[in-house]
Design a protein around this motif. Structure first.
Motif, mmCIF file in Angstrom:
data_model
loop_
_atom_site.group_PDB
_atom_site.id
_atom_site.type_symbol
_atom_site.label_atom_id
_atom_site.label_comp_id
_atom_site.label_asym_id
_atom_site.label_seq_id
_atom_site.Cartn_x
_atom_site.Cartn_y
_atom_site.Cartn_z
ATOM 1 N N HIS A 3 0.820 -1.218 0.000
ATOM 2 C CA HIS A 3 0.000 0.000 0.000
ATOM 3 C C HIS A 3 0.851 1.262 0.000
ATOM 4 O O HIS A 3 0.374 2.332 -0.360
ATOM 5 C CB HIS A 3 -0.922 -0.005 1.214
ATOM 6 C CG HIS A 3 -1.863 -1.161 1.215
ATOM 7 N ND1 HIS A 3 -1.598 -2.330 1.912
ATOM 8 C CD2 HIS A 3 -3.044 -1.357 0.584
ATOM 9 C CE1 HIS A 3 -2.596 -3.174 1.715
ATOM 10 N NE2 HIS A 3 -3.478 -2.622 0.914
ATOM 11 N N GLY A 4 2.117 1.136 0.408
ATOM 12 C CA GLY A 4 2.999 2.293 0.410
ATOM 13 C C GLY A 4 4.458 1.884 0.469
ATOM 14 O O GLY A 4 4.793 0.780 0.922
ATOM 15 N N PHE A 5 5.324 2.772 -0.020
ATOM 16 C CA PHE A 5 6.769 2.538 -0.011
ATOM 17 C C PHE A 5 7.446 3.829 0.412
ATOM 18 O O PHE A 5 7.046 4.907 -0.036
ATOM 19 C CB PHE A 5 7.283 2.185 -1.420
ATOM 20 C CG PHE A 5 6.749 0.902 -1.975
ATOM 21 C CD1 PHE A 5 7.443 -0.279 -1.782
ATOM 22 C CD2 PHE A 5 5.555 0.869 -2.678
ATOM 23 C CE1 PHE A 5 6.958 -1.472 -2.296
ATOM 24 C CE2 PHE A 5 5.058 -0.312 -3.190
ATOM 25 C CZ PHE A 5 5.758 -1.497 -3.000
ATOM 26 N N SER A 6 8.478 3.726 1.234
ATOM 27 C CA SER A 6 9.283 4.921 1.485
ATOM 28 C C SER A 6 10.168 5.088 0.249
ATOM 29 O O SER A 6 10.433 4.122 -0.466
ATOM 30 C CB SER A 6 10.120 4.761 2.747
ATOM 31 O OG SER A 6 11.135 3.797 2.558
ATOM 32 N N ALA A 7 10.618 6.320 0.007
ATOM 33 C CA ALA A 7 11.418 6.597 -1.191
ATOM 34 C C ALA A 7 12.690 5.750 -1.200
ATOM 35 O O ALA A 7 13.075 5.189 -2.235
ATOM 36 C CB ALA A 7 11.761 8.080 -1.251
ATOM 37 N N ALA A 8 13.332 5.628 -0.043
ATOM 38 C CA ALA A 8 14.581 4.863 0.038
ATOM 39 C C ALA A 8 14.332 3.375 -0.201
ATOM 40 O O ALA A 8 15.137 2.694 -0.846
ATOM 41 C CB ALA A 8 15.229 5.070 1.406
ATOM 42 N N ALA A 9 13.187 2.856 0.284
ATOM 43 C CA ALA A 9 12.865 1.439 0.088
ATOM 44 C C ALA A 9 12.621 1.155 -1.396
ATOM 45 O O ALA A 9 13.105 0.160 -1.943
ATOM 46 C CB ALA A 9 11.638 1.060 0.907
ATOM 47 N N ARG A 10 11.879 2.028 -2.046
ATOM 48 C CA ARG A 10 11.603 1.876 -3.484
ATOM 49 C C ARG A 10 12.930 1.849 -4.257
ATOM 50 O O ARG A 10 13.138 1.017 -5.138
ATOM 51 C CB ARG A 10 10.711 3.029 -3.956
ATOM 52 C CG ARG A 10 10.199 2.891 -5.367
ATOM 53 C CD ARG A 10 9.332 4.073 -5.749
ATOM 54 N NE ARG A 10 8.061 4.110 -5.054
ATOM 55 C CZ ARG A 10 6.953 3.495 -5.488
ATOM 56 N NH1 ARG A 10 6.981 2.775 -6.588
ATOM 57 N NH2 ARG A 10 5.833 3.592 -4.814
ATOM 58 N N GLU A 11 13.834 2.762 -3.873
ATOM 59 C CA GLU A 11 15.142 2.854 -4.523
ATOM 60 C C GLU A 11 15.927 1.544 -4.366
ATOM 61 O O GLU A 11 16.490 1.023 -5.330
ATOM 62 C CB GLU A 11 15.923 3.988 -3.839
ATOM 63 C CG GLU A 11 16.833 4.766 -4.740
ATOM 64 C CD GLU A 11 17.379 5.982 -4.004
ATOM 65 O OE1 GLU A 11 18.388 5.801 -3.282
ATOM 66 O OE2 GLU A 11 16.798 7.075 -4.141
ATOM 67 N N LYS A 12 15.948 0.991 -3.138
ATOM 68 C CA LYS A 12 16.709 -0.230 -2.859
ATOM 69 C C LYS A 12 16.143 -1.427 -3.621
ATOM 70 O O LYS A 12 16.883 -2.229 -4.172
ATOM 71 C CB LYS A 12 16.687 -0.546 -1.355
ATOM 72 C CG LYS A 12 17.622 0.323 -0.550
ATOM 73 C CD LYS A 12 17.630 -0.097 0.909
ATOM 74 C CE LYS A 12 18.583 0.751 1.722
ATOM 75 N NZ LYS A 12 18.661 0.330 3.122
ATOM 76 N N ILE A 13 14.804 -1.541 -3.659
ATOM 77 C CA ILE A 13 14.159 -2.679 -4.342
ATOM 78 C C ILE A 13 14.451 -2.617 -5.845
ATOM 79 O O ILE A 13 14.801 -3.615 -6.474
ATOM 80 C CB ILE A 13 12.641 -2.702 -4.060
ATOM 81 C CG1 ILE A 13 12.390 -3.039 -2.586
ATOM 82 C CG2 ILE A 13 11.936 -3.709 -4.957
ATOM 83 C CD1 ILE A 13 10.969 -2.800 -2.121
ATOM 84 N N GLU A 14 14.326 -1.410 -6.411
ATOM 85 C CA GLU A 14 14.560 -1.253 -7.851
ATOM 86 C C GLU A 14 16.040 -1.414 -8.199
ATOM 87 O O GLU A 14 16.376 -1.911 -9.268
ATOM 88 C CB GLU A 14 13.983 0.081 -8.325
ATOM 89 C CG GLU A 14 12.455 0.035 -8.324
ATOM 90 C CD GLU A 14 11.789 1.366 -8.584
ATOM 91 O OE1 GLU A 14 12.493 2.405 -8.667
ATOM 92 O OE2 GLU A 14 10.540 1.380 -8.693
ATOM 93 N N ALA A 15 16.938 -1.016 -7.287
ATOM 94 C CA ALA A 15 18.379 -1.185 -7.517
ATOM 95 C C ALA A 15 18.751 -2.671 -7.537
ATOM 96 O O ALA A 15 19.678 -3.079 -8.243
ATOM 97 C CB ALA A 15 19.176 -0.465 -6.437
ATOM 98 N N ALA A 16 17.997 -3.489 -6.790
ATOM 99 C CA ALA A 16 18.259 -4.935 -6.758
ATOM 100 C C ALA A 16 17.628 -5.640 -7.947
ATOM 101 O O ALA A 16 17.716 -6.857 -8.075
ATOM 102 C CB ALA A 16 17.711 -5.528 -5.459
ATOM 103 N N GLY A 17 16.933 -4.881 -8.813
ATOM 104 C CA GLY A 17 16.325 -5.454 -10.011
ATOM 105 C C GLY A 17 14.853 -5.793 -9.832
ATOM 106 O O GLY A 17 14.215 -6.332 -10.748
ATOM 107 N N GLY A 18 14.282 -5.474 -8.686
ATOM 108 C CA GLY A 18 12.877 -5.782 -8.412
ATOM 109 C C GLY A 18 11.974 -4.665 -8.868
ATOM 110 O O GLY A 18 12.401 -3.683 -9.480
ATOM 111 N N SER A 19 10.669 -4.822 -8.595
ATOM 112 C CA SER A 19 9.717 -3.792 -8.963
ATOM 113 C C SER A 19 8.749 -3.522 -7.813
ATOM 114 O O SER A 19 8.478 -4.409 -7.007
ATOM 115 C CB SER A 19 8.934 -4.216 -10.211
ATOM 116 O OG SER A 19 8.260 -5.430 -9.953
#
Length: 170
Positions: free
Chosen positions: A148-164
């Protein structure tokens, strides 16, 4: 040694329901109101003289503070249901369950789909409140995260690991 084990202790020394009692001093005797002036709670029984508070069935208004301006009137008065600070005790605050990226790393395999249902199965989001993914910890696995929500830093880390990251409606 076998003799000591087989030796039975007398019933008076056993611990059981027959000899359990509260710790000494933990149970106080009840106040016996109206039992003589020497008791300290005799005569008017701590209710004072006359007035509504001395009568049987007397009740005080909830939040009454003896004529002092009550707390709900002393608090700020910010109106509107969408303000987090609106009206005295912030009833409209949104409640979310935090889940850290480090926990996702520990409990999910690479390529897994993460959603509130799978989080509940893994014991991360047990309540029915919306889930917010936070950035504490590191992540190296590629995960497809629905929350339902993501912190900006969490979104960055997940996408940096190749996730979505996919945001759900609450």
């Amino acid at each position: 040694m076998a003799e000591k084990a087989s030796k039975e202790t007398p019933r008076s020394e056993e611990i059981g329901l027959h000899n359990l009692s509260p710790k000494p001093g933990s149970k106080r005797p009840r106040k016996r109101l109206g039992r003589g002036e020497g008791s300290g709670l005799g005569k008017t029984s701590g209710r004072g003289h006359k007035g509504a508070g001395s009568r049987s069935g007397a009740k005080r208004k909830a939040g009454y503070e003896g004529g002092q301006n009550p707390i709900h009137m002393r608090m700020r008065k910010l109106r509107g249901p969408h303000k987090k600070q609106s009206m005295p005790f912030e009833n409209f605050r949104t409640v979310t369950q935090p889940v850290n990226v480090g926990d996702l790393e520990e409990r999910f395999e690479a390529g897994a789909e993460v959603n509130p249902g799978t989080l509940k199965e893994k014991g991360l989001a047990t309540r029915s409140d919306p889930v917010k993914i936070l950035a504490r910890g590191e992540i190296s696995k590629k995960l497809e995260v629905h929350a339902h929500g993501f912190s900006a830093a969490a979104r960055e880390k997940i996408e940096a690991a190749g996730g979505s990251c996919h945001t759900l409606e609450p």
